[in-house]
Design a protein around this motif. Sequence first.
Motif, mmCIF file in Angstrom:
data_model
loop_
_atom_site.group_PDB
_atom_site.id
_atom_site.type_symbol
_atom_site.label_atom_id
_atom_site.label_comp_id
_atom_site.label_asym_id
_atom_site.label_seq_id
_atom_site.Cartn_x
_atom_site.Cartn_y
_atom_site.Cartn_z
ATOM 1 N N THR A 1 0.830 -1.195 0.000
ATOM 2 C CA THR A 1 0.000 0.000 0.000
ATOM 3 C C THR A 1 0.871 1.256 0.000
ATOM 4 O O THR A 1 1.985 1.263 0.533
ATOM 5 C CB THR A 1 -0.933 0.043 1.226
ATOM 6 O OG1 THR A 1 -0.144 0.055 2.433
ATOM 7 C CG2 THR A 1 -1.872 -1.148 1.241
ATOM 8 N N ALA A 2 0.342 2.297 -0.632
ATOM 9 C CA ALA A 2 1.009 3.599 -0.651
ATOM 10 C C ALA A 2 -0.049 4.682 -0.494
ATOM 11 O O ALA A 2 -1.102 4.631 -1.129
ATOM 12 C CB ALA A 2 1.777 3.789 -1.955
ATOM 13 N N LYS A 3 0.248 5.686 0.358
ATOM 14 C CA LYS A 3 -0.721 6.760 0.634
ATOM 15 C C LYS A 3 -0.571 7.938 -0.308
ATOM 16 O O LYS A 3 -1.333 8.899 -0.221
ATOM 17 C CB LYS A 3 -0.569 7.214 2.089
ATOM 18 C CG LYS A 3 -0.963 6.156 3.108
ATOM 19 C CD LYS A 3 -0.882 6.671 4.529
ATOM 20 C CE LYS A 3 0.577 6.879 4.942
ATOM 21 N NZ LYS A 3 0.688 7.291 6.370
ATOM 22 N N GLN B 1 5.096 8.028 -2.668
ATOM 23 C CA GLN B 1 5.423 6.797 -1.960
ATOM 24 C C GLN B 1 5.316 5.587 -2.896
ATOM 25 O O GLN B 1 6.135 4.664 -2.822
ATOM 26 C CB GLN B 1 4.485 6.605 -0.762
ATOM 27 C CG GLN B 1 4.863 5.408 0.117
ATOM 28 C CD GLN B 1 3.913 5.219 1.284
ATOM 29 O OE1 GLN B 1 2.930 5.942 1.436
ATOM 30 N NE2 GLN B 1 4.199 4.245 2.135
ATOM 31 N N ALA B 2 4.336 5.628 -3.782
ATOM 32 C CA ALA B 2 4.171 4.523 -4.729
ATOM 33 C C ALA B 2 5.387 4.397 -5.637
ATOM 34 O O ALA B 2 5.900 3.294 -5.865
ATOM 35 C CB ALA B 2 2.903 4.735 -5.562
ATOM 36 N N LEU B 3 5.872 5.531 -6.165
ATOM 37 C CA LEU B 3 7.031 5.501 -7.059
ATOM 38 C C LEU B 3 8.272 5.028 -6.330
ATOM 39 O O LEU B 3 9.117 4.325 -6.895
ATOM 40 C CB LEU B 3 7.256 6.893 -7.663
ATOM 41 C CG LEU B 3 6.147 7.388 -8.603
ATOM 42 C CD1 LEU B 3 6.397 8.835 -9.003
ATOM 43 C CD2 LEU B 3 6.052 6.499 -9.836
ATOM 44 N N SER B 4 8.374 5.382 -5.066
ATOM 45 C CA SER B 4 9.500 4.926 -4.257
ATOM 46 C C SER B 4 9.450 3.408 -4.065
ATOM 47 O O SER B 4 10.476 2.722 -4.152
ATOM 48 C CB SER B 4 9.489 5.629 -2.895
ATOM 49 O OG SER B 4 10.520 5.128 -2.063
ATOM 50 N N LEU B 5 8.242 2.872 -3.839
ATOM 51 C CA LEU B 5 8.093 1.427 -3.669
ATOM 52 C C LEU B 5 8.435 0.673 -4.948
ATOM 53 O O LEU B 5 9.001 -0.419 -4.908
ATOM 54 C CB LEU B 5 6.651 1.097 -3.254
ATOM 55 C CG LEU B 5 6.290 1.278 -1.778
ATOM 56 C CD1 LEU B 5 4.792 1.085 -1.582
ATOM 57 C CD2 LEU B 5 7.058 0.272 -0.923
ATOM 58 N N LEU B 6 8.085 1.278 -6.094
ATOM 59 C CA LEU B 6 8.343 0.603 -7.369
ATOM 60 C C LEU B 6 9.833 0.412 -7.628
ATOM 61 O O LEU B 6 10.224 -0.476 -8.388
ATOM 62 C CB LEU B 6 7.720 1.392 -8.528
ATOM 63 C CG LEU B 6 6.201 1.384 -8.607
ATOM 64 C CD1 LEU B 6 5.727 2.237 -9.777
ATOM 65 C CD2 LEU B 6 5.669 -0.038 -8.745
ATOM 66 N N GLY B 7 10.650 1.234 -6.993
ATOM 67 C CA GLY B 7 12.084 1.106 -7.181
ATOM 68 C C GLY B 7 12.644 -0.175 -6.609
ATOM 69 O O GLY B 7 13.661 -0.687 -7.084
ATOM 70 N N ILE C 1 8.791 3.121 -15.244
ATOM 71 C CA ILE C 1 9.562 2.224 -14.371
ATOM 72 C C ILE C 1 9.186 0.763 -14.619
ATOM 73 O O ILE C 1 10.046 -0.111 -14.719
ATOM 74 C CB ILE C 1 9.327 2.592 -12.887
ATOM 75 C CG1 ILE C 1 9.742 4.039 -12.620
ATOM 76 C CG2 ILE C 1 10.093 1.630 -11.968
ATOM 77 C CD1 ILE C 1 9.339 4.549 -11.250
ATOM 78 N N VAL C 2 7.868 0.495 -14.687
ATOM 79 C CA VAL C 2 7.375 -0.888 -14.869
ATOM 80 C C VAL C 2 6.391 -0.904 -16.046
ATOM 81 O O VAL C 2 5.177 -0.961 -15.854
ATOM 82 C CB VAL C 2 6.714 -1.431 -13.580
ATOM 83 C CG1 VAL C 2 7.747 -1.807 -12.552
ATOM 84 C CG2 VAL C 2 5.751 -0.401 -12.977
ATOM 85 N N PRO C 3 6.882 -0.859 -17.275
ATOM 86 C CA PRO C 3 5.998 -0.693 -18.437
ATOM 87 C C PRO C 3 5.043 -1.848 -18.679
ATOM 88 O O PRO C 3 4.015 -1.661 -19.327
ATOM 89 C CB PRO C 3 6.988 -0.550 -19.605
ATOM 90 C CG PRO C 3 8.258 -1.175 -19.130
ATOM 91 C CD PRO C 3 8.311 -0.907 -17.669
ATOM 92 N N LYS C 4 5.363 -3.043 -18.172
ATOM 93 C CA LYS C 4 4.503 -4.190 -18.448
ATOM 94 C C LYS C 4 3.598 -4.565 -17.272
ATOM 95 O O LYS C 4 2.981 -5.632 -17.282
ATOM 96 C CB LYS C 4 5.355 -5.396 -18.850
ATOM 97 C CG LYS C 4 6.039 -5.210 -20.202
ATOM 98 C CD LYS C 4 6.639 -6.499 -20.701
ATOM 99 C CE LYS C 4 7.251 -6.299 -22.084
ATOM 100 N NZ LYS C 4 7.749 -7.558 -22.651
ATOM 101 N N VAL C 5 3.498 -3.688 -16.283
ATOM 102 C CA VAL C 5 2.598 -3.934 -15.153
ATOM 103 C C VAL C 5 1.272 -3.227 -15.426
ATOM 104 O O VAL C 5 1.247 -2.008 -15.596
ATOM 105 C CB VAL C 5 3.211 -3.434 -13.828
ATOM 106 C CG1 VAL C 5 2.204 -3.579 -12.689
ATOM 107 C CG2 VAL C 5 4.482 -4.211 -13.506
ATOM 108 N N PRO C 6 0.155 -3.956 -15.498
ATOM 109 C CA PRO C 6 -1.134 -3.312 -15.761
ATOM 110 C C PRO C 6 -1.557 -2.424 -14.596
ATOM 111 O O PRO C 6 -1.260 -2.717 -13.429
ATOM 112 C CB PRO C 6 -2.097 -4.485 -15.951
ATOM 113 C CG PRO C 6 -1.434 -5.637 -15.287
ATOM 114 C CD PRO C 6 0.045 -5.421 -15.382
ATOM 115 N N VAL C 7 -2.249 -1.339 -14.936
ATOM 116 C CA VAL C 7 -2.700 -0.372 -13.931
ATOM 117 C C VAL C 7 -4.215 -0.187 -14.066
ATOM 118 O O VAL C 7 -4.715 0.058 -15.170
ATOM 119 C CB VAL C 7 -2.001 0.988 -14.100
ATOM 120 C CG1 VAL C 7 -2.505 1.976 -13.045
ATOM 121 C CG2 VAL C 7 -0.484 0.840 -14.010
#
Length: 475
Positions: free
Chosen positions: A30-32, A36-42, A70-76
Amino acid sequence: MSRILVVDDERNVLTSFQHLLGKKGHEVLTAKSGEQALSLLGSNSPDLILMDIRMAGLSGLETFRQAKAIVPKVPVIMMTAYGTTDTAIEAMKLGAFEYTLKPFDIPKLTALIERALAMGQLMRTPVTYGAADADARAQRIIGKSSKMIEVYKLIGQVAPSNVTVLIRGESGTGKELVARAIYHHSQRAERPFIAVNCAAIPETLLESELFGYEKGAFTGAVARKPGKFEQASGGTILLDEVGDMSPSTQAKVLRVLQEGTCERLGGHETIRVDVRLLAATNQDLEALIRDRRFREDLYYRLHVVTITVPSLRERKEDIPLLAEYFLKRYSRELQKSGMRLSPEALERLSAYEWPGNVRELENCIKQAMVLGQGDVLMPEHLRLGQSSAVQLRSAPESLNAVRELARQHLEQAPGSAHQHLIEQVEAQLILEALMQTQGNLAQAAKLLGITRPTLREKISKYRIQRRVHLNQREG
């Protein structure tokens, strides 16, 4: 188990998703905030991202743009309130998988998440062919026969270009694997790959699925929605079972191929799309043309290059290689390493005609591994003719039984026939799997192709534990 990142600035939303997805066996990050989300993706690569559009600080749309880099093949999947759907639609134009409205419809949301995870798996799992020293993560097209060598040559020749490819072959031969191999070896490999099964979507819905729709285009169209061609722009789209398209849908696909444009249902805006089209079929398109059920001009646009995938009975010399591959592939999943086929079992596999082709062989091997005892699979472990839905399609008495069951439900439960019939069949399927595995939950879940938490939920739902002794052991 999949890893899912949920991004929302409301803690109650994060908590709800942790509970909902955790019950399904998923790992939930989870990211608030977007930052924070971009930091987690690293440091953590998820299998799926669920992200709110409107957040304090970095907006959902800007977070999406940076996340895709950062993650081009991860669906959003974008989450949005009714008043912010325009922003969600903009995200879909940029490559988001889908958007969902708050408050959530939980069954629809759960189904959407499963579809997104499946598509992400297709995009990330490489498909290799020919070479024996393949990537351990990859799915492989197996075979050394002359017919398969010809398939490999064609894949290598067409993959680097943007040419349209028609992939032909019987059901179960591996046409989608060939399409994915073309995609993974193409210059568009970092862009979206979307597969649409034209036979699995009702004719009335296929056009809106492919080309999208405007608000008010039909009952239930409460907001604009881009279609698959827009979502796949810059990437590759596979139209599987292309022979099942209606004439009106065929005309619109032809326009995409000729002009690179389309229009949403109920709209007048011309939308330009840059997409490579791959098509697959198990039908005789030439016969459909003669019957005026398939457009001849579309046919010639589709088969610029044609790859014909041979049936398994045409390349029986590949059966030992395929069997060995499936034994190794499922040994870890089923926790049964070292299993092998006896010479008699291999001889029986080679003598069978395989109407369901490679898919039937795969199911046969997997079922034998689940039910077999010891390290050697014998002929009696091979349930030939029982491991594929081909038998249902080819047996009139089975089809008649299904039709009669459907007719009874339509007569006796109008308005809820679909739910009642699906539940009845699902309960029987689960019961049969448990009986075949002597109540072993782990083996039954693997046989059904679902997770153990999902199996437990369904066992409780249908009260199956009262009718069969369940073995709770891991093995």
